[in-house]
Design a protein around this motif. Structure first.
Motif, mmCIF file in Angstrom:
data_model
loop_
_atom_site.group_PDB
_atom_site.id
_atom_site.type_symbol
_atom_site.label_atom_id
_atom_site.label_comp_id
_atom_site.label_asym_id
_atom_site.label_seq_id
_atom_site.Cartn_x
_atom_site.Cartn_y
_atom_site.Cartn_z
ATOM 1 N N THR A 30 0.839 -1.201 0.000
ATOM 2 C CA THR A 30 0.000 0.000 0.000
ATOM 3 C C THR A 30 0.873 1.249 0.000
ATOM 4 N N LEU A 31 1.888 1.263 0.849
ATOM 5 C CA LEU A 31 2.819 2.385 0.870
ATOM 6 C C LEU A 31 3.551 2.503 -0.468
ATOM 7 N N GLY A 32 3.954 1.370 -1.039
ATOM 8 C CA GLY A 32 4.625 1.399 -2.331
ATOM 9 C C GLY A 32 3.739 1.957 -3.420
ATOM 10 N N THR A 33 2.459 1.607 -3.390
ATOM 11 C CA THR A 33 1.517 2.129 -4.384
ATOM 12 C C THR A 33 1.368 3.637 -4.248
ATOM 13 N N LEU A 34 1.297 4.125 -3.029
ATOM 14 C CA LEU A 34 1.195 5.576 -2.809
ATOM 15 C C LEU A 34 2.446 6.290 -3.320
ATOM 16 N N LEU A 35 3.611 5.703 -3.110
ATOM 17 C CA LEU A 35 4.849 6.301 -3.630
ATOM 18 C C LEU A 35 4.848 6.313 -5.158
ATOM 19 N N CYS A 36 4.313 5.257 -5.772
ATOM 20 C CA CYS A 36 4.220 5.222 -7.232
ATOM 21 C C CYS A 36 3.302 6.326 -7.744
ATOM 22 N N TRP A 66 2.634 9.139 -6.239
ATOM 23 C CA TRP A 66 3.324 10.418 -6.028
ATOM 24 C C TRP A 66 4.372 10.652 -7.108
ATOM 25 N N ALA A 67 5.153 9.617 -7.419
ATOM 26 C CA ALA A 67 6.194 9.761 -8.430
ATOM 27 C C ALA A 67 5.594 10.085 -9.796
ATOM 28 N N TRP A 68 4.444 9.526 -10.082
ATOM 29 C CA TRP A 68 3.791 9.776 -11.375
ATOM 30 C C TRP A 68 3.143 11.153 -11.406
ATOM 31 N N LEU A 69 2.284 11.434 -10.412
ATOM 32 C CA LEU A 69 1.463 12.639 -10.463
ATOM 33 C C LEU A 69 2.209 13.902 -10.061
ATOM 34 N N ARG A 70 3.169 13.780 -9.142
ATOM 35 C CA ARG A 70 3.883 14.959 -8.655
ATOM 36 C C ARG A 70 5.238 15.166 -9.312
ATOM 37 N N ARG A 71 5.868 14.093 -9.756
ATOM 38 C CA ARG A 71 7.202 14.211 -10.330
ATOM 39 C C ARG A 71 7.253 13.867 -11.817
ATOM 40 N N GLY A 72 6.140 13.491 -12.396
ATOM 41 C CA GLY A 72 6.097 13.227 -13.822
ATOM 42 C C GLY A 72 6.781 11.954 -14.263
ATOM 43 N N MET A 73 7.020 11.015 -13.349
ATOM 44 C CA MET A 73 7.753 9.779 -13.658
ATOM 45 C C MET A 73 6.761 8.665 -13.979
ATOM 46 N N TRP A 104 4.838 3.140 -13.150
ATOM 47 C CA TRP A 104 4.125 1.934 -13.570
ATOM 48 C C TRP A 104 5.017 0.706 -13.443
ATOM 49 N N TRP A 105 6.301 0.863 -13.768
ATOM 50 C CA TRP A 105 7.223 -0.259 -13.591
ATOM 51 C C TRP A 105 7.264 -0.682 -12.124
ATOM 52 N N ALA A 106 7.409 0.285 -11.225
ATOM 53 C CA ALA A 106 7.515 -0.025 -9.798
ATOM 54 C C ALA A 106 6.247 -0.694 -9.286
ATOM 55 N N PHE A 107 5.096 -0.181 -9.683
ATOM 56 C CA PHE A 107 3.829 -0.765 -9.230
ATOM 57 C C PHE A 107 3.687 -2.204 -9.726
ATOM 58 N N GLY A 108 3.975 -2.425 -11.004
ATOM 59 C CA GLY A 108 3.881 -3.775 -11.545
ATOM 60 C C GLY A 108 4.834 -4.739 -10.871
ATOM 61 N N THR A 109 6.031 -4.264 -10.549
ATOM 62 C CA THR A 109 7.014 -5.111 -9.878
ATOM 63 C C THR A 109 6.553 -5.502 -8.482
ATOM 64 N N LEU A 110 6.002 -4.552 -7.750
ATOM 65 C CA LEU A 110 5.514 -4.847 -6.401
ATOM 66 C C LEU A 110 4.387 -5.877 -6.438
ATOM 67 N N THR A 153 13.977 -2.792 -2.538
ATOM 68 C CA THR A 153 14.732 -2.685 -3.791
ATOM 69 C C THR A 153 13.993 -1.818 -4.797
ATOM 70 N N THR A 154 12.699 -2.030 -4.913
ATOM 71 C CA THR A 154 11.904 -1.271 -5.883
ATOM 72 C C THR A 154 11.840 0.200 -5.522
ATOM 73 N N VAL A 155 11.648 0.505 -4.258
ATOM 74 C CA VAL A 155 11.554 1.905 -3.841
ATOM 75 C C VAL A 155 12.882 2.634 -4.035
ATOM 76 N N VAL A 156 13.988 1.966 -3.730
ATOM 77 C CA VAL A 156 15.298 2.588 -3.957
ATOM 78 C C VAL A 156 15.469 2.937 -5.433
ATOM 79 N N ILE A 157 15.123 2.005 -6.321
ATOM 80 C CA ILE A 157 15.253 2.256 -7.755
ATOM 81 C C ILE A 157 14.285 3.352 -8.198
#
Length: 263
Positions: free
Chosen positions: A84-90, A92-99, A104-110, A156-160
């Protein structure tokens, strides 16, 4: 490098698949190799696991504060909460940082690591440790450890995911150290509570981290169909726009609405 030296899309695709396959095969070799020893009840491994868990649980029994701390850590590192925390970070990275692509890669990996961890338990069906004086109980099978696998995949996913945004060397060191501590403490927690063997948590960490690295190896160099709208340097050719998630992205620039000509 001249244009003639650049690899073709087909060559780059083969390279990505090859890199991902190497990581995936090594991870699978560890998982199924140790899993086979567990299923066959290989005596040296079984004896080591039993002795180690018995010793660690004895330490927990003698230190009530350790038992309380272990129960708290067990609660806050549940796979559901980590993902759940990882999804929220994904998000944030998409909507706030344009990543977008990296998120999507991080979410799919988790999600993939979560499913693999659950499936592996039913493949090997190892019973939980049997302790003479148990301090905790857990449902389900023991191998591999779900807490260890998912914490390693999450870390590992969050660090990347966050690496391009953390440009200072000191902060990158802190990020990696925090990930290592999360995984190491989770491994110890499962054994001090007597709900997992050392082989369970070790293979869980290797599997979780290996899945994340295999996924990222296949992701790096991926070229979307419309590179002009993708913000990920690992997924975008050098000819695309400069604003990317290779470094901190100015929120003001990413949030600036597009101007449409009125008709």
């Amino acid at each position: 490098m001249t244009s003639s030296d650049a690899p073709s899309p087909a060559e780059e695709r083969r390279r990505r698949v090859g890199r991902a396959a190497v990581f995936a095969l090594v991870t699978a070799a560890v998982l199924f190799g140790v899993g086979g020893l567990v299923r066959s009840r290989w005596d040296p491994l079984i004896s080591f696991d039993d002795d180690a868990v018995g010793t660690l649980v004895g330490i927990t029994v003698d230190n009530p504060w350790l038992l309380d701390a272990a129960h708290v850590w067990e609660l806050v590192t549940q796979p559901f909460l980590l993902h759940t925390l990882g999804t929220l970070l994904c998000l944030w990275a998409w909507l706030r940082r344009g990543m977008r692509t990296r998120a999507w890669w991080a979410f799919g990996t988790l999600m993939a690591s979560w499913v693999v961890g659950l499936g592996a338990k039913y493949v090997f069906q190892r019973a939980r440790p049997v302790i003479e004086d148990p301090v905790s109980e857990a449902p389900g099978y023991s191998f591999p450890s779900g807490h260890a696998l998912n914490s390693a995949a999450f870390a590992t996913t969050v660090v990347i995911l966050l690496w391009p945004l953390v440009t200072r060397r000191l902060l990158r060191g802190v990020l990696v150290a925090a990930a290592v501590v999360l995984v190491a403490v989770t491994m110890a927690d499962r054994m001090f509570l007597g709900v997992h063997y050392p082989s369970d948590v070790t293979v869980g960490v290797v599997t979780g981290a290996g899945l994340a690295l295999a996924s990222f190896a296949g992701f790096v160099g991926w070229s979307p169909r419309r590179p002009e709208v993708v913000d990920d340097p690992d997924a975008t050719p050098s000819s695309t726009r400069e604003e990317s998630d290779g470094g901190p992205v100015d929120d003001a620039s990413t949030a600036r609405p597009r101007q449409h000509r009125e008709s």
